[in-house]
Design an enzyme around this catalytic site. Structure first.
Site, PDB file in Angstrom:
ATOM      1  N   CYS A 240      36.832  37.627  27.091  1.00  0.00           N
ATOM      2  CA  CYS A 240      36.509  38.143  28.623  1.00  0.00           C
ATOM      3  C   CYS A 240      35.888  39.498  28.958  1.00  0.00           C
ATOM      4  O   CYS A 240      35.795  39.561  29.991  1.00  0.00           O
ATOM      5  CB  CYS A 240      38.174  38.094  29.104  1.00  0.00           C
ATOM      6  SG  CYS A 240      39.225  37.008  28.327  1.00  0.00           S
TER       7      CYS A 240
ATOM      8  N   ILE B 258      41.449  30.762  37.645  1.00  0.00           N
ATOM      9  CA  ILE B 258      40.475  29.951  36.850  1.00  0.00           C
ATOM     10  C   ILE B 258      39.273  29.555  37.865  1.00  0.00           C
ATOM     11  O   ILE B 258      39.561  28.861  38.867  1.00  0.00           O
ATOM     12  CB  ILE B 258      40.974  28.855  36.097  1.00  0.00           C
ATOM     13  CG1 ILE B 258      41.985  29.066  34.987  1.00  0.00           C
ATOM     14  CG2 ILE B 258      39.898  27.855  35.802  1.00  0.00           C
ATOM     15  CD1 ILE B 258      42.704  27.765  34.431  1.00  0.00           C
TER      16      ILE B 258
ATOM     17  N   LYS C 160      42.157  39.472  39.898  1.00  0.00           N
ATOM     18  CA  LYS C 160      43.353  38.930  40.292  1.00  0.00           C
ATOM     19  C   LYS C 160      42.740  38.003  41.506  1.00  0.00           C
ATOM     20  O   LYS C 160      43.266  36.883  41.704  1.00  0.00           O
ATOM     21  CB  LYS C 160      44.435  39.853  40.700  1.00  0.00           C
ATOM     22  CG  LYS C 160      45.678  38.923  41.682  1.00  0.00           C
ATOM     23  CD  LYS C 160      46.541  38.030  40.548  1.00  0.00           C
ATOM     24  CE  LYS C 160      47.124  37.207  41.266  1.00  0.00           C
ATOM     25  NZ  LYS C 160      46.535  36.114  41.604  1.00  0.00           N
TER      26      LYS C 160
ATOM     27  N   HIS D 249      37.893  35.617  37.857  1.00  0.00           N
ATOM     28  CA  HIS D 249      37.618  36.222  36.497  1.00  0.00           C
ATOM     29  C   HIS D 249      37.139  35.004  35.749  1.00  0.00           C
ATOM     30  O   HIS D 249      37.663  34.370  35.090  1.00  0.00           O
ATOM     31  CB  HIS D 249      39.122  36.459  35.848  1.00  0.00           C
ATOM     32  CG  HIS D 249      38.758  36.951  34.674  1.00  0.00           C
ATOM     33  ND1 HIS D 249      37.775  37.650  34.022  1.00  0.00           N
ATOM     34  CD2 HIS D 249      39.762  37.177  33.611  1.00  0.00           C
ATOM     35  CE1 HIS D 249      38.086  38.062  32.616  1.00  0.00           C
ATOM     36  NE2 HIS D 249      39.291  37.618  32.366  1.00  0.00           N
TER      37      HIS D 249
END
Lengths: 132, 380
Positions: B80, B206, B325, B329
């Site tokens: 990530c 997602i 959040k 992401h």
């Protein structure tokens, strides 16, 4: 998870017997085993058997699991501190999800951890169960 | 070294767009953002192309997406944290004297597959032989850290709900954000459990996204842009691949090391930073990141957040984009979004919540449970 016989076989000592590593210089003991010491950087370590009893330091009840693990859900995952201070992350079994607490005594047991389909390899490994 | 051009697409579920179109859309905006452009190489930050799409050679795909077949390029992977690491590699290609103009592209697609498939792919950030093989997800590992934090610092569940509430507030004003709805503390503490104590509303969504920045050497930057933003310092660091052997789960080495290096290089300290984008894939990640960067002492960040610190106008103001959040992401792209957002804050043209006269900013991105971290400090 892509599984092959050699991949499972070569981890057998640590995954079946709970072998860790001990640094030949600073004497720190850790799990999973590694060929160099992650703490002092020394390039040589030896394999040792770890104590099988410990206490729960932290835990989680995992409901959203990766593909292929639905039959095990919910998976209780524990951060266990063994009697020598070494820490191990592994599933906790034979206990209800709401009966885990900080400081709970557990011991290592050998259990099935993954089945590679109906005809593939069955992978075994250490999990932890409540202990007195 | 300067950031001269920026292009982003709104993070969303793009069932009609693959990697190529997303990269194209972000790159066109970056090209519009500069007076002229002539990229010489592309660096692609991406995590999941191999595990979800059977696609390697991603730089070649990116070059065809923007019509620059023939140039060189490579993909940078740090789970990530791929995006931030890609920016560092892009910087290095110019700093080495090899190139004058580099395009850094962060891109990810996650929405085509069911949650369990994406959970499996994300779990590859953890130790495959000793975590993933047990079915231990990435959320579960973060949940172990979250419970440890709550036990050690006596933080209550409601206290830790304040962060996602604030992130949705900021996300609601960011046109690039995936989640633009406001939420309440009740929404957070009553949302479905992912891996106790982590709930759905503690977790980044997602989504798909692409962000592009164009980097240039000092001489070239003045020609390409009237508002170049300087990269003043950067650094990266690591902690254990597995969590079992880590010494301090609440204070990862990777964040400390990356921050030390970036602050030393820029000759700045945490108190100099006006605005920051940090990695908050889960609520606990925000707390550990704020503390690791030196914006709060160990175990202090949740109390400071409760007191209203790090909100818009504070120094530093943190995650005005809505953070992972709410902005979203798209894992390997996130670090590039963060750098783009901070550069826009410093230029004064970020289209969401913006603070005025920001001069120094920081972007912190991490892969795994703070396993591979990058910190990038920018100056106006």
């Amino acid at each position: 998870m892509k599984i092959s016989p050699a991949r499972v076989w070569r981890e057998k000592d640590s995954r079946y017997r709970l072998e860790g590593s001990k640094c030949k210089k600073c004497s720190r003991v850790f799990y999973p085993p590694k060929p160099s010491c992650p703490y002092c950087g020394y390039s040589d370590t030896e394999r040792i058997n770890l104590p099988r009893r410990g206490r729960v330091v932290s835990w989680t009840v995992e409901y959203t699991v990766p593909e292929g693990y639905r039959e095990y859900a919910p998976i209780i995952v524990g951060l266990i501190e063994l009697e020598n201070g070494t820490r191990v992350i592994a599933p906790i079994v034979d206990v209800e999800v709401d009966k885990i607490y900080e400081g709970m005594y557990v011991e290592a047991v050998l259990r099935k951890i993954f089945e590679d389909g109906d005809e593939g390899i069955i992978v075994y490994g250490i999990k932890f169960a409540p202990s007195t | 070294m300067y950031i001269v051009g920026i292009g982003m697409v709104k993070i969303d579920r793009y069932y009609d767009k693959g990697y190529m179109q997303l990269i194209h859309d972000a790159a066109i905006r970056a090209f519009d953002d500069v007076n002229s452009y002539e990229p010489e190489v592309v660096v692609v930050g991406n995590m999941l192309s191999s595990s979800l799409y059977n696609q390697d050679s991603l730089a070649a795909l990116a070059l065809d997406a923007i019509g620059f077949r023939g140039l060189g390029g490579l993909k940078v992977e740090a789970a990530c944290g791929s995006g931030g690491h890609a920016v560092i590699v892009g910087y290095s290609l110019i700093a080495s004297g090899l190139y004058d103009q580099v395009m850094v592209i962060g891109v990810e697609k996650m929405s085509d597959y069911p949650t369990s498939t994406v959970t499996s792919a994300l779990a590859q950030a953890a130790d495959a032989e000793y975590e993933y093989i047990y079915g231990i997800s990435f959320a579960a590992l973060n949940a172990l850290v979250m419970r440890l934090y709550m036990l050690k610092y006596e933080a209550k569940r409601e206290d830790l709900a304040l962060w996602p509430v604030r992130m949705h507030e900021y996300g609601s004003k960011n046109p690039y954000a995936q989640l633009r709805n406001r939420i309440t503390i009740e929404d957070v503490v009553n949302s479905p459990i992912i891996s106790d104590p982590i709930r759905l509303m503690d977790s980044a969504p997602i989504g798909d996204g692409a962000a592009v920045i164009i980097l240039a050497s000092e001489d070239t930057a003045r020609k390409l842009s009237d508002t170049p933003i300087e990269i003043a310092g950067l650094g990266f660091g690591s902690d254990g691949l597995d969590l079992s052997s880590r010494e301090e789960l609440l204070n990862p080495i990777s964040i400390r090391r990356a921050a030390e290096k970036a602050f030393r290089m820029s000759k700045l300290s945490p108190s100099n930073i006006d605005v920051a984008e940090i990695h908050d894939a889960f609520t606990i990640t925000a707390l550990v990141s704020i503390e690791g960067l030196g914006f709060a002492g160990p175990g202090e960040s949740w109390k400071l957040i409760k007191d209203g610190r790090f909100a818009a106008g504070d120094k530093p103001s943190i995650n005005l984009s809505g953070g992972l959040k709410a902005r979203g992401h798209p894992v390997g792209a996130t670090g590039v979004y963060q750098v783009a957002e901070i550069a826009m804050q410093l230029r004064g043209d970020f289209p969401g919540v913006r603070i005025s006269n920001a001069e120094k900013g920081l972007a912190m991105n991490t892969g795994g449970v703070a396993t591979l971290t990058s910190v990038i400090i920018m100056k106006r």
